[in-house]
Scaffold this motif. Structure first.
Motif, PDB file in Angstrom:
ATOM      1  N   ASN A  31       9.290  -2.873  10.053  1.00 59.34           N
ATOM      2  CA  ASN A  31      10.516  -2.084   9.942  1.00 59.34           C
ATOM      3  C   ASN A  31      10.578  -1.267   8.652  1.00 59.34           C
ATOM      4  OD1 ASN A  31      12.312  -2.358  12.301  1.00 59.34           O
ATOM      5  ND2 ASN A  31      11.803  -4.504  11.978  1.00 59.34           N
ATOM      6  N   ILE A  32      10.020  -1.814   7.578  1.00 60.32           N
ATOM      7  CA  ILE A  32       9.952  -1.018   6.344  1.00 60.32           C
ATOM      8  C   ILE A  32       9.043   0.195   6.564  1.00 60.32           C
ATOM      9  CG2 ILE A  32       9.233  -1.022   3.923  1.00 60.32           C
ATOM     10  CD1 ILE A  32       9.959  -4.043   3.885  1.00 60.32           C
ATOM     11  N   LEU A  33       7.921  -0.038   7.235  1.00 65.52           N
ATOM     12  CA  LEU A  33       6.999   1.072   7.495  1.00 65.52           C
ATOM     13  C   LEU A  33       7.608   2.077   8.468  1.00 65.52           C
ATOM     14  CD1 LEU A  33       3.763  -1.091   7.718  1.00 65.52           C
ATOM     15  CD2 LEU A  33       4.324   0.506   5.906  1.00 65.52           C
ATOM     16  N   LEU A  34       8.350   1.587   9.441  1.00 63.80           N
ATOM     17  CA  LEU A  34       8.983   2.484  10.414  1.00 63.80           C
ATOM     18  C   LEU A  34      10.009   3.400   9.743  1.00 63.80           C
ATOM     19  CD1 LEU A  34       9.541   3.364  13.378  1.00 63.80           C
ATOM     20  CD2 LEU A  34      11.260   1.540  13.467  1.00 63.80           C
ATOM     21  N   SER A  35      10.879   2.822   8.923  1.00 62.69           N
ATOM     22  CA  SER A  35      11.890   3.686   8.285  1.00 62.69           C
ATOM     23  C   SER A  35      11.246   4.603   7.250  1.00 62.69           C
ATOM     24  CB  SER A  35      13.030   2.866   7.673  1.00 62.69           C
ATOM     25  OG  SER A  35      12.563   1.937   6.765  1.00 62.69           O
ATOM     26  N   THR A  36      10.119   4.178   6.683  1.00 62.15           N
ATOM     27  CA  THR A  36       9.377   5.071   5.772  1.00 62.15           C
ATOM     28  C   THR A  36       8.810   6.261   6.544  1.00 62.15           C
ATOM     29  OG1 THR A  36       8.832   3.230   4.333  1.00 62.15           O
ATOM     30  CG2 THR A  36       7.415   5.173   4.185  1.00 62.15           C
ATOM     31  N   ALA A  37       8.279   5.992   7.718  1.00 65.50           N
ATOM     32  CA  ALA A  37       7.767   7.092   8.553  1.00 65.50           C
ATOM     33  C   ALA A  37       8.907   8.056   8.887  1.00 65.50           C
ATOM     34  CB  ALA A  37       7.140   6.529   9.826  1.00 65.50           C
ATOM     35  N   VAL A  38      10.047   7.511   9.244  1.00 62.31           N
ATOM     36  CA  VAL A  38      11.184   8.359   9.616  1.00 62.31           C
ATOM     37  C   VAL A  38      11.646   9.201   8.423  1.00 62.31           C
ATOM     38  CG1 VAL A  38      13.617   8.315  10.304  1.00 62.31           C
ATOM     39  CG2 VAL A  38      11.949   6.888  11.513  1.00 62.31           C
ATOM     40  N   SER A  39      11.758   8.580   7.257  1.00 65.46           N
ATOM     41  CA  SER A  39      12.256   9.327   6.092  1.00 65.46           C
ATOM     42  C   SER A  39      11.315  10.469   5.727  1.00 65.46           C
ATOM     43  CB  SER A  39      12.475   8.393   4.889  1.00 65.46           C
ATOM     44  OG  SER A  39      11.257   7.854   4.434  1.00 65.46           O
ATOM     45  N   HIS A  40      10.022  10.274   5.942  1.00 68.34           N
ATOM     46  CA  HIS A  40       9.070  11.327   5.593  1.00 68.34           C
ATOM     47  C   HIS A  40       8.903  12.356   6.710  1.00 68.34           C
ATOM     48  CE1 HIS A  40       8.444   8.516   2.334  1.00 68.34           C
ATOM     49  NE2 HIS A  40       7.842   9.481   1.680  1.00 68.34           N
ATOM     50  N   ALA A  52       0.829  -1.211   0.000  1.00 70.56           N
ATOM     51  CA  ALA A  52       0.000   0.000   0.000  1.00 70.56           C
ATOM     52  C   ALA A  52       0.861   1.257   0.000  1.00 70.56           C
ATOM     53  CB  ALA A  52      -0.931  -0.009   1.216  1.00 70.56           C
ATOM     54  N   ILE A  53       1.917   1.267   0.806  1.00 67.32           N
ATOM     55  CA  ILE A  53       2.737   2.499   0.830  1.00 67.32           C
ATOM     56  C   ILE A  53       3.610   2.619  -0.419  1.00 67.32           C
ATOM     57  CG2 ILE A  53       2.749   2.783   3.350  1.00 67.32           C
ATOM     58  CD1 ILE A  53       5.819   1.806   2.972  1.00 67.32           C
ATOM     59  N   GLU A  54       3.837   1.496  -1.086  1.00 69.44           N
ATOM     60  CA  GLU A  54       4.571   1.590  -2.359  1.00 69.44           C
ATOM     61  C   GLU A  54       3.661   2.149  -3.456  1.00 69.44           C
ATOM     62  OE1 GLU A  54       6.285  -2.206  -3.241  1.00 69.44           O
ATOM     63  OE2 GLU A  54       7.861  -1.974  -1.743  1.00 69.44           O
ATOM     64  N   TYR A  55       2.396   1.755  -3.422  1.00 70.56           N
ATOM     65  CA  TYR A  55       1.475   2.185  -4.478  1.00 70.56           C
ATOM     66  C   TYR A  55       0.943   3.591  -4.245  1.00 70.56           C
ATOM     67  CZ  TYR A  55       1.256  -2.589  -6.408  1.00 70.56           C
ATOM     68  OH  TYR A  55       1.550  -3.792  -6.975  1.00 70.56           O
ATOM     69  N   LYS A  56       0.786   3.978  -2.975  1.00 71.27           N
ATOM     70  CA  LYS A  56       0.154   5.274  -2.670  1.00 71.27           C
ATOM     71  C   LYS A  56       1.136   6.156  -1.899  1.00 71.27           C
ATOM     72  CE  LYS A  56      -4.397   3.191  -1.966  1.00 71.27           C
ATOM     73  NZ  LYS A  56      -5.539   3.137  -1.046  1.00 71.27           N
ATOM     74  N   PRO A  57       1.835   7.034  -2.606  1.00 70.71           N
ATOM     75  CA  PRO A  57       2.843   7.860  -1.924  1.00 70.71           C
ATOM     76  C   PRO A  57       2.299   8.676  -0.749  1.00 70.71           C
ATOM     77  CG  PRO A  57       3.142   7.974  -4.288  1.00 70.71           C
ATOM     78  CD  PRO A  57       1.872   7.204  -4.065  1.00 70.71           C
ATOM     79  N   PHE A  58       1.048   9.137  -0.817  1.00 70.24           N
ATOM     80  CA  PHE A  58       0.567   9.975   0.288  1.00 70.24           C
ATOM     81  C   PHE A  58       0.447   9.200   1.592  1.00 70.24           C
ATOM     82  CE2 PHE A  58      -3.430   8.808  -1.954  1.00 70.24           C
ATOM     83  CZ  PHE A  58      -4.109   8.170  -0.923  1.00 70.24           C
ATOM     84  N   LEU A  59       0.291   7.877   1.505  1.00 74.28           N
ATOM     85  CA  LEU A  59       0.222   7.082   2.740  1.00 74.28           C
ATOM     86  C   LEU A  59       1.515   7.171   3.542  1.00 74.28           C
ATOM     87  CD1 LEU A  59      -1.550   3.703   1.881  1.00 74.28           C
ATOM     88  CD2 LEU A  59      -2.414   5.629   3.226  1.00 74.28           C
ATOM     89  N   ARG A  60       2.620   7.405   2.850  1.00 74.64           N
ATOM     90  CA  ARG A  60       3.912   7.490   3.547  1.00 74.64           C
ATOM     91  C   ARG A  60       3.906   8.703   4.484  1.00 74.64           C
ATOM     92  NH1 ARG A  60       6.874   7.161  -2.307  1.00 74.64           N
ATOM     93  NH2 ARG A  60       5.665   5.373  -3.040  1.00 74.64           N
ATOM     94  N   PHE A  61       3.296   9.784   4.021  1.00 79.68           N
ATOM     95  CA  PHE A  61       3.210  10.967   4.880  1.00 79.68           C
ATOM     96  C   PHE A  61       2.221  10.719   6.028  1.00 79.68           C
ATOM     97  CE2 PHE A  61       4.823  12.630   0.891  1.00 79.68           C
ATOM     98  CZ  PHE A  61       5.857  13.445   1.331  1.00 79.68           C
ATOM     99  N   HIS A  62       1.178   9.990   5.729  1.00 85.10           N
ATOM    100  CA  HIS A  62       0.193   9.706   6.783  1.00 85.10           C
ATOM    101  C   HIS A  62       0.834   8.894   7.906  1.00 85.10           C
ATOM    102  CE1 HIS A  62      -3.434   8.571   8.850  1.00 85.10           C
ATOM    103  NE2 HIS A  62      -3.115   7.299   8.698  1.00 85.10           N
ATOM    104  N   ILE A  63       1.590   7.866   7.565  1.00 88.25           N
ATOM    105  CA  ILE A  63       2.176   7.064   8.658  1.00 88.25           C
ATOM    106  C   ILE A  63       3.289   7.839   9.368  1.00 88.25           C
ATOM    107  CG2 ILE A  63       1.488   4.835   7.666  1.00 88.25           C
ATOM    108  CD1 ILE A  63       4.455   4.401   6.925  1.00 88.25           C
ATOM    109  N   ALA A  64       3.957   8.735   8.643  1.00 89.33           N
ATOM    110  CA  ALA A  64       4.962   9.587   9.302  1.00 89.33           C
ATOM    111  C   ALA A  64       4.283  10.489  10.330  1.00 89.33           C
ATOM    112  CB  ALA A  64       5.705  10.426   8.267  1.00 89.33           C
ATOM    113  N   ASN A  65       3.169  11.069   9.923  1.00 83.95           N
ATOM    114  CA  ASN A  65       2.434  11.964  10.826  1.00 83.95           C
ATOM    115  C   ASN A  65       1.879  11.190  12.026  1.00 83.95           C
ATOM    116  OD1 ASN A  65       1.300  14.615  11.385  1.00 83.95           O
ATOM    117  ND2 ASN A  65      -0.669  13.620  11.021  1.00 83.95           N
ATOM    118  N   THR A  66       1.442   9.963  11.768  1.00 85.67           N
ATOM    119  CA  THR A  66       0.922   9.125  12.861  1.00 85.67           C
ATOM    120  C   THR A  66       2.015   8.874  13.901  1.00 85.67           C
ATOM    121  OG1 THR A  66      -0.616   8.041  11.350  1.00 85.67           O
ATOM    122  CG2 THR A  66      -0.095   6.860  13.395  1.00 85.67           C
ATOM    123  N   LEU A  67       3.200   8.535  13.428  1.00 81.18           N
ATOM    124  CA  LEU A  67       4.297   8.294  14.373  1.00 81.18           C
ATOM    125  C   LEU A  67       4.631   9.569  15.145  1.00 81.18           C
ATOM    126  CD1 LEU A  67       6.531   6.498  15.544  1.00 81.18           C
ATOM    127  CD2 LEU A  67       7.975   7.150  13.601  1.00 81.18           C
TER     128      LEU A  67
END
Ligand code: FE2
Length: 311
Positions: free
Chosen positions: A106-115, A46-61
């Motif tokens: 861990n992929i989702l965690l580092s994605t949150a951090v990068s964003h 999902a986060i690979e297909y939908k770039p805006f989700l990466r910002f959403h999980i970053a904001n959630t963290l």
């Protein structure tokens, strides 16, 4: 020195006496669990297909940490005195079996951090905003990235691409039968010979850079070893031994001596990463590398990297 060590805190910050420029941030068990819960409706695809989700999980963290984590990471990365973070999650490295869920988390965690710190660049090796790769005992690849038995020398990332590479995230996801292979870090201002090479006539001369085919970058680029100075007028650097193409004896010997000096500098930090932890560094005033491993035919390490820019 532990600045904050209460269970009610979303994370702790620590600085080790022997590595004062590296900030160790540990997310509390509670925040880690809450973040896992919040991620249940998302997966890696999902986060690979939908770039805006990466910002959403970053904001959630960030919200789980009372909006403190993002600012803390950025403050550290921009601060010339520090600029490097070891981020860990309380409890995760003690999990006995590393399931697919652990990898995905861990992929989702580092994605949150990068964003939280900016935008990752497209990684041309993987065709995604991140790249996963393995280090095994035997390897026939065309660079030292995956080769276990040799030290990967100190370098900056992004030397052979045209886009900026302000920061690098290096995450260890899983490993087994590993002895050695610690991460190596050298802050530019701790390098004993910095002034010698920075004041050299070739320091600002444009050199040519290219990369082997596995990197999927089909052009050559040119830039000097020492780029423009940072906001404080201090040197910043873009160097790697494998991908620079000296054109004459003078350039070749300058590069050789520079590489020797870096590899022999005693100020290099050796950092052990637990599974699920990551290093986040300012790429222009930190050099990074990896120590060699002890031979073991079952050696296996899974890593993830992201490289990107500040917004
Ligand atoms: Fe690197």
């Amino acid at each position: 020195m532990t600045n904050s060590n209460q269970n009610s805190q979303p994370f702790t910050e620590e600085t080790r006496l022997s590595q004062p420029r590296l900030k160790v941030i540990k997310l509390s068990r509670g925040i880690t669990e809450n973040f896992k819960d919040a991620l249940k409706k998302f997966n890696v695809q999902a986060i690979e297909y939908k770039p805006f989700l990466r910002f959403h999980i970053a904001n959630t963290l960030n919200e789980l940490t009372n909006n403190k984590l993002g600012a803390l990471l950025l403050d550290n990365l921009h601060n010339r005195l520090t600029g490097a973070i070891l981020l860990e999650c309380e409890g995760t490295s003690e999990e006995k079996t590393k399931s697919e869920d652990f990898i995905d988390f861990n992929i989702l965690l580092s994605t949150a951090v990068s964003h939280l710190i900016g935008m990752p660049n497209l990684d041309s090796m993987s065709g995604k905003f991140y790249a996963r790769f393995s280090v095994k005992n035997d390897d026939n690849s065309d660079s030292y990235l995956r080769q276990a038995h040799r030290r990967m020398e100190l370098h900056n990332d992004g030397t052979y691409v045209q886009e900026k590479t302000d920061w690098v995230i290096m995450q260890k996801i899983i490993e087994s039968n590993v002895e050695g292979g610690e991460s190596l870090l050298l802050h530019l201002d701790d390098w004993t010979d910095l002034q010698k090479f920075y004041e050299h006539p070739l320091a600002k001369e444009k050199l040519q850079w290219s990369s082997p085919s596995s990197k999927n970058v089909n052009y050559k680029t040119t830039h000097p070893i020492f780029l423009d100075e940072d906001e404080d007028g201090k040197p910043i650097m873009s160097y790697i031994d494998q991908f620079v193409e000296p054109k004459n004896m003078e350039q070749g010997l300058y590069l050789y001596e520079l590489g020797e000096s870096l590899e022999n500098d005693s100020a290099t930090y050796s950092v052990k990463l637990n599974e699920g932890s990551m290093l986040i560094i300012n790429n222009y005033f930190w050099l990074h590398g990896r120590d060699k491993f002890t031979a073991n035919k079952n050696l296996h390490r899974e890593l993830l990297r992201q490289r990107g820019v500040f917004n």
